[in-house]
Design an enzyme around this catalytic site. Structure first.
Site, short mmCIF file in Angstrom:
data_model
loop_
_atom_site.label_atom_id
_atom_site.label_comp_id
_atom_site.label_asym_id
_atom_site.label_seq_id
_atom_site.Cartn_x
_atom_site.Cartn_y
_atom_site.Cartn_z
N SER A 43 0.81 13.62 -10.83
CA SER A 43 -0.08 14.12 -9.91
C SER A 43 -0.72 15.47 -9.88
O SER A 43 -1.54 15.88 -9.23
CB SER A 43 0.60 13.66 -8.44
OG SER A 43 1.57 14.78 -8.44
N GLY A 44 -0.10 16.22 -10.79
CA GLY A 44 -0.29 17.48 -11.01
C GLY A 44 0.54 18.56 -10.29
O GLY A 44 0.46 19.75 -10.25
N SER A 57 6.47 15.79 -10.72
CA SER A 57 6.02 14.69 -11.54
C SER A 57 5.86 15.48 -13.04
O SER A 57 5.95 14.97 -14.06
CB SER A 57 4.63 14.03 -11.37
OG SER A 57 3.40 14.99 -11.05
N CYS A 116 -0.87 3.59 -0.09
CA CYS A 116 -1.22 4.17 -1.49
C CYS A 116 -0.16 3.85 -2.35
O CYS A 116 -0.31 3.41 -3.54
CB CYS A 116 -1.24 5.58 -1.19
SG CYS A 116 -1.78 6.40 -3.06
N CYS A 159 -2.74 13.13 1.69
CA CYS A 159 -3.63 14.12 0.73
C CYS A 159 -5.20 14.20 1.25
O CYS A 159 -5.70 15.13 0.74
CB CYS A 159 -3.25 13.60 -0.73
SG CYS A 159 -4.04 12.01 -0.73
#
Length: 375
Positions: A26-27, A31, A118, A214
């Site tokens: 995800s940046g 992760s 999600c 988000c």
């Protein structure tokens, strides 16, 4: 620092050479560390990032994920680790399955949890398919949960760090997905994850954590709903549970079950709370705190990782709530003692100790009979 305990959680055998691990990136720091740990196992590691919404609207936002700067951060980490990295555009799927559903739920007087939608849709279902297409032996993510091999196969358990545990948001993980997924951070406290990132020189080592929702800027979910559903600010009556009209509200999207602030009802003899929302009548129903007491909730669209019928279990009915004793009786979750603030649209997740047994969506509630004179 010895990371062997973390490496073992990929559970693909002692020698991972010749294996392939796809990591959902995800940046963020979590992760990114998973990608680093995967690369250190000797397995071929591929980073995959899903672009979930428009770059431009999120590029300068702190605490976002899956867009703009976060995609660039994921790519930079992948470059440093020397692994392949792919970005897939899933913006339309995310908008339809998560954002539109989020708006529709608020319009219906319900309290949605977009993070679960999600995970059960775009993130796990689509990433699961992509990882399979890439020939991966497993899909690894940065979620704080544990995957434990039990007598009957893979089990989902709470994270070692209770402050970081994300099991409530992953209740909809299916058994097939769980067999394929890996959660290397489940046994680690967050400070150690950041230490690993710093030791490895990852640029995201001190990056702030992403916010829960988000796509909601500054926590103003009402503005998101209004943008999607322009009639979201349709007002109506604020009605006491005894039938008295006490005032007017400015749109159901501004209220949730259990809310006390923002009602703007002065001069009441006792504090009043939102007891329920009646979308058909555009009414906000209020009452004393005792009116929030619920003895049962009907659960729909369940995902079961173990048998839950007719046995004692612990049920968590809000992300920040503590699990409470309850039993499942058919579709109905019956609490051992009345529970407050149970809202349709939220999830009920069931535990036996640290193990997640499954969960489902709260469709309706059964209130404790209230003596208004006494209340």
């Amino acid at each position: 620092m010895n990371h062997q305990n973390s490496l073992g959680s990929f559970q693909l055998g002692a020698d991972l050479s010749g294996k392939r691990i796809v990591v959902a990136m995800s940046g963020g720091v979590d992760s990114s560390v998973v990608a680093a740990l995967a690369a250190r196992t000797g397995a071929e590691t591929i980073g995959v990032t899903l672009q979930l919404y428009d770059h431009g609207s999120a590029v300068k936002r702190a605490g976002a994920c899956c867009a703009g700067q976060d995609i660039r951060d994921a790519r930079a980490v992948a470059d440093k680790l020397g692994i392949a990295h792919y970005v897939f555009d899933h913006e339309s799927q995310f908008r339809e399955s998560v954002i539109d559903h989020f708006a529709d739920e608020y319009m219906a007087g319900r309290t949605p949890i977009p993070c679960v939608r999600c995970n059960m849709g775009v993130k796990f279902t689509d990433l699961f398919r992509l990882a399979k297409e890439l020939g991966a032996d497993c899909l690894a993510t940065g979620h704080y949960v544990r995957r434990v091999e039990g007598a009957g196969g893979a089990e989902l358990h709470r994270a070692f760090d209770p402050a970081r545990d994300q099991s409530y948001f992953l209740f909809a993980t299916t058994q097939d997905q769980l067999d394929y997924l890996r959660f290397p951070l489940g046994d680690l406290p967050k400070p150690q994850v950041r230490e690993i990132a710093a030791e490895l020189g990852l640029i995201v080592a001190n990056k702030p954590d992403s916010q829960d929702i988000c796509f909601v800027p500054d926590g103003d979910y009402a503005s998101v709903v209004r943008k999607i559903r322009p009639d979201a600010d349709t007002g109506g009556d604020i009605v006491h549970i005894d039938g008295r009209v006490l005032g007017e509200h400015k749109g159901l999207i501004h209220y949730t079950v259990g809310q006390r602030k923002g009602l703007e009802l002065g001069g009441q003899p006792v504090p009043l709370y939102v007891v329920r929302l009646d979308a058909a009548k555009q009414q906000v129903i209020v009452g004393p705190r005792a009116a929030l007491a619920v003895q049962a909730a009907r659960i729909v669209d369940g995902n079961w990782l173990a048998d839950v019928q007719g046995q004692p279990l612990m049920a968590k009915v809000r992300s920040m709530a503590k699990p409470v004793p309850a039993q499942m009786d058919g579709e109905w979750l019956r609490f051992d003692t009345p529970e407050h603030g149970v809202a349709p649209g939220q999830a009920a997740v069931f535990y036996a100790g640290d193990r997640v047994l499954g969960g489902g969506w709260i469709e309706e509630t059964e209130a404790v009979e209230l003596n208004l004179a006494a209340a």
